[in-house]
Design a protein around this motif. Structure first.
Motif, PDB file in Angstrom:
ATOM      1  N   THR A  38       0.847  -1.186   0.000  1.00 49.23           N
ATOM      2  CA  THR A  38       0.000   0.000   0.000  1.00 49.23           C
ATOM      3  C   THR A  38       0.883   1.238   0.000  1.00 49.23           C
ATOM      4  O   THR A  38       1.955   1.235   0.608  1.00 49.23           O
ATOM      5  CB  THR A  38      -0.903   0.043   1.250  1.00 49.23           C
ATOM      6  OG1 THR A  38      -1.622  -1.184   1.373  1.00 49.23           O
ATOM      7  CG2 THR A  38      -1.901   1.195   1.179  1.00 49.23           C
ATOM      8  N   ALA A  39       0.434   2.281  -0.682  1.00 49.39           N
ATOM      9  CA  ALA A  39       1.140   3.557  -0.651  1.00 49.39           C
ATOM     10  C   ALA A  39       0.122   4.681  -0.487  1.00 49.39           C
ATOM     11  O   ALA A  39      -0.933   4.664  -1.124  1.00 49.39           O
ATOM     12  CB  ALA A  39       1.959   3.772  -1.925  1.00 49.39           C
ATOM     13  N   VAL A  40       0.442   5.631   0.375  1.00 51.97           N
ATOM     14  CA  VAL A  40      -0.413   6.798   0.606  1.00 51.97           C
ATOM     15  C   VAL A  40       0.416   8.053   0.389  1.00 51.97           C
ATOM     16  O   VAL A  40       1.489   8.207   0.963  1.00 51.97           O
ATOM     17  CB  VAL A  40      -0.985   6.789   2.041  1.00 51.97           C
ATOM     18  CG1 VAL A  40      -1.734   8.094   2.322  1.00 51.97           C
ATOM     19  CG2 VAL A  40      -1.912   5.593   2.244  1.00 51.97           C
ATOM     20  N   HIS A  41      -0.091   8.934  -0.456  1.00 48.15           N
ATOM     21  CA  HIS A  41       0.562  10.211  -0.757  1.00 48.15           C
ATOM     22  C   HIS A  41      -0.463  11.306  -0.511  1.00 48.15           C
ATOM     23  O   HIS A  41      -1.546  11.299  -1.104  1.00 48.15           O
ATOM     24  CB  HIS A  41       1.019  10.223  -2.223  1.00 48.15           C
ATOM     25  CG  HIS A  41       1.718  11.470  -2.654  1.00 48.15           C
ATOM     26  ND1 HIS A  41       1.748  11.900  -3.975  1.00 48.15           N
ATOM     27  CD2 HIS A  41       2.429  12.390  -1.953  1.00 48.15           C
ATOM     28  CE1 HIS A  41       2.452  13.012  -4.054  1.00 48.15           C
ATOM     29  NE2 HIS A  41       2.873  13.330  -2.840  1.00 48.15           N
ATOM     30  N   ILE A  42      -0.161  12.240   0.375  1.00 48.80           N
ATOM     31  CA  ILE A  42      -1.069  13.354   0.645  1.00 48.80           C
ATOM     32  C   ILE A  42      -0.308  14.653   0.468  1.00 48.80           C
ATOM     33  O   ILE A  42       0.845  14.759   0.890  1.00 48.80           O
ATOM     34  CB  ILE A  42      -1.699  13.237   2.053  1.00 48.80           C
ATOM     35  CG1 ILE A  42      -2.732  14.349   2.272  1.00 48.80           C
ATOM     36  CG2 ILE A  42      -0.666  13.203   3.144  1.00 48.80           C
ATOM     37  CD1 ILE A  42      -3.660  14.085   3.436  1.00 48.80           C
ATOM     38  N   TYR A  43      -0.928  15.613  -0.218  1.00 48.64           N
ATOM     39  CA  TYR A  43      -0.177  16.805  -0.598  1.00 48.64           C
ATOM     40  C   TYR A  43      -1.073  18.024  -0.768  1.00 48.64           C
ATOM     41  O   TYR A  43      -2.277  17.921  -0.979  1.00 48.64           O
ATOM     42  CB  TYR A  43       0.623  16.563  -1.876  1.00 48.64           C
ATOM     43  CG  TYR A  43      -0.125  15.864  -3.009  1.00 48.64           C
ATOM     44  CD1 TYR A  43      -0.721  16.574  -4.040  1.00 48.64           C
ATOM     45  CD2 TYR A  43      -0.198  14.465  -3.066  1.00 48.64           C
ATOM     46  CE1 TYR A  43      -1.364  15.935  -5.083  1.00 48.64           C
ATOM     47  CE2 TYR A  43      -0.839  13.820  -4.105  1.00 48.64           C
ATOM     48  CZ  TYR A  43      -1.435  14.552  -5.108  1.00 48.64           C
ATOM     49  OH  TYR A  43      -2.075  13.914  -6.138  1.00 48.64           O
TER      50      TYR A  43
END
Length: 253
Positions: A38-43
């Motif tokens: 899983t990968a989570v990117h928040i920006y």
């Protein structure tokens, strides 16, 4: 060999649309290859920009356009970014044929929980899909699972890319934001009329709360990994794709 529950979390502020889209695609590659489950990117954004959906006709925009513009690998329509909070979530695919819809519902529920904690009323609705008109701005389109404010104006947007190994959902949460500002860059007949009122919310606070919810829900263990060592990969994606006119200005009928 996939390491069970090996996850990646990236938190960034002041990013531009080119880097944001390149990083999301890189994370899709990482999960697809089995490097992560899983990968989570928040920006959030350093300067305004526009992302077009994968098959959005480029002639919805004035060309040349006096703002950063790129094209997503996910679907959906044209979307204006400035004071919204954006994210990319990548998951390994399973045998569940409804994984896309279930992911969309799960993320909508997470975002709704954050709004609720901040005393903002939202609801998740299902409407007849009107995504076939690719010339509409994203705020004017609805699908099977939408998070809306009490006046039924969109609170968030989401689009997905399924490469048969992993699924990427990209999304944007509208806060102290005027999505109708995209009208300045659109050609006639493509503007937004369904605008929403600004919310008096602290963007950084919302971003941190949303990040915490994502980490909890998706079982992310590895905290805020740096992508410094992957800058060459990301730079190549920008140079060859997201910053290239041939990719951005494709025109689909």
């Amino acid at each position: 060999m996939l390491t069970e529950n090996k996850t990646l979390y990236v938190y960034q502020s002041d990013i531009d649309v080119y880097n944001a889209m390149a990083i999301d695609e890189y994370l899709l590659q990482c999960v697809s290859s089995g490097e992560y489950s899983t990968a989570v990117h928040i920006y959030s954004w350093g300067r305004p920009g526009i992302t077009l959906g994968r098959f959005t006709p480029s002639d919805v925009l004035k060309n040349p356009c006096s703002i950063d513009v790129t094209r997503r690998i996910t679907g959906g329509n044209a979307l204006y970014h400035k004071d919204d909070i954006a994210y990319g979530i990548v998951m390994k695919l399973s045998d569940n044929k409804n994984v896309g819809l279930e992911l969309c519902r799960k993320v909508s529920q997470i975002i709704q929980n954050v709004f609720s904690a901040l005393k903002v009323d939202t609801q998740i609705i299902s409407r007849e899909r009107n995504l076939n008109n690719r010339r509409l701005a994203c705020n004017e389109t609805f699908s099977r699972c939408e998070l809306v404010y009490s006046d039924e104006k969109k609170a968030a947007a989401a689009a997905q890319k399924n490469n048969r190994t992993a699924i990427l959902q990209q999304g944007s949460v509208y806060l102290n934001h005027k999505p109708e500002n995209i009208n300045e860059y659109l050609t006639d007949g493509c503007g937004i009329v369904n605008t929403q009122n600004n919310l008096n919310l602290d963007k950084n606070d919302f971003m941190q709360k949303l990040s915490a919810e994502f980490l909890s829900e998706f079982g992310v263990r590895q905290i805020n990994c740096s992508l410094c060592e992957k800058q060459e990969v990301i730079k190549n994606l920008i140079n060859k794709k997201y910053g290239a006119e041939e990719w951005v200005w494709q025109n689909f009928k």
